[in-house]
Design an enzyme around this catalytic site. Structure first.
Site, mmCIF file in Angstrom:
data_model
loop_
_atom_site.group_PDB
_atom_site.id
_atom_site.type_symbol
_atom_site.label_atom_id
_atom_site.label_comp_id
_atom_site.label_asym_id
_atom_site.label_seq_id
_atom_site.Cartn_x
_atom_site.Cartn_y
_atom_site.Cartn_z
ATOM 1 N N HIS A 64 0.511 -4.111 -2.451
ATOM 2 C CA HIS A 64 -0.084 -3.053 -2.874
ATOM 3 C C HIS A 64 1.340 -1.821 -3.107
ATOM 4 C CE1 HIS A 64 -0.039 -3.060 1.227
ATOM 5 N NE2 HIS A 64 0.121 -1.651 1.392
ATOM 6 N N GLY A 65 1.053 -0.816 -3.655
ATOM 7 C CA GLY A 65 1.989 0.043 -4.030
ATOM 8 C C GLY A 65 2.517 0.925 -3.149
#
Length: 146
Positions: A64-65
């Site tokens: 995920h970012g």
């Protein structure tokens, strides 16, 4: 457009293997194609992975970012890739790559639901045996419940 966090069109069963960065890019591309994130969110997923592994155990990685990439998220969504051949994820074998984008703090709830499913070996076995995207979504039905 669907309100589901994980619709069947965000799920892929990949017959071969890949390397970690290819898998992260593919998980991110699904999120981009779903209209959930801007394309540059993929770079932030790769950036996070370069500083801390998102491998969780039980064949699962959840790229995920970064926190700085929150403004690249348009809506909460997930992507799921199941690889038939394990991927080397920093020395650990991953067969499930779950890309997550969560608006505000929704990613915490999504992560929690995924963790519950993947902590149950019987559920993991069902995910490994699933023959279609629909079957995978059915096992992970809880992530679509609000």
């Amino acid at each position: 457009m669907t309100d589901q966090i994980l619709p069947p069109e965000n799920v892929r069963i990949v017959p071969g293997g890949a390397n970690r960065d290819e898998a992260i890019r593919e998980a991110g591309r699904i999120l981009v194609d779903a209209g959930a994130v801007d394309a540059s969110y993929i770079d932030s997923m790769l950036e996070r992975e370069s500083t801390v592994s998102t491998y969780m155990g039980n064949w699962l990685a959840i790229p995920h970012g970064t926190n700085e990439a929150k403004d690249l998220i348009r809506r909460s969504a997930m992507s799921l890739l199941r690889y038939e051949e394990p991927i080397d994820w920093g020395g650990e074998p991953a067969r499930f790559v779950v890309g997550i984008a969560g608006l505000e703090n929704e990613h915490l709830e999504i992560l929690s639901k995924i963790a519950i499913v993947f902590s149950d070996e019987e559920q993991v076995d069902r995910l490994l045996a699933a023959g279609s995207a629909d079957e995978l979504v059915n096992v992970l039905a809880e992530v679509n419940e609000s």
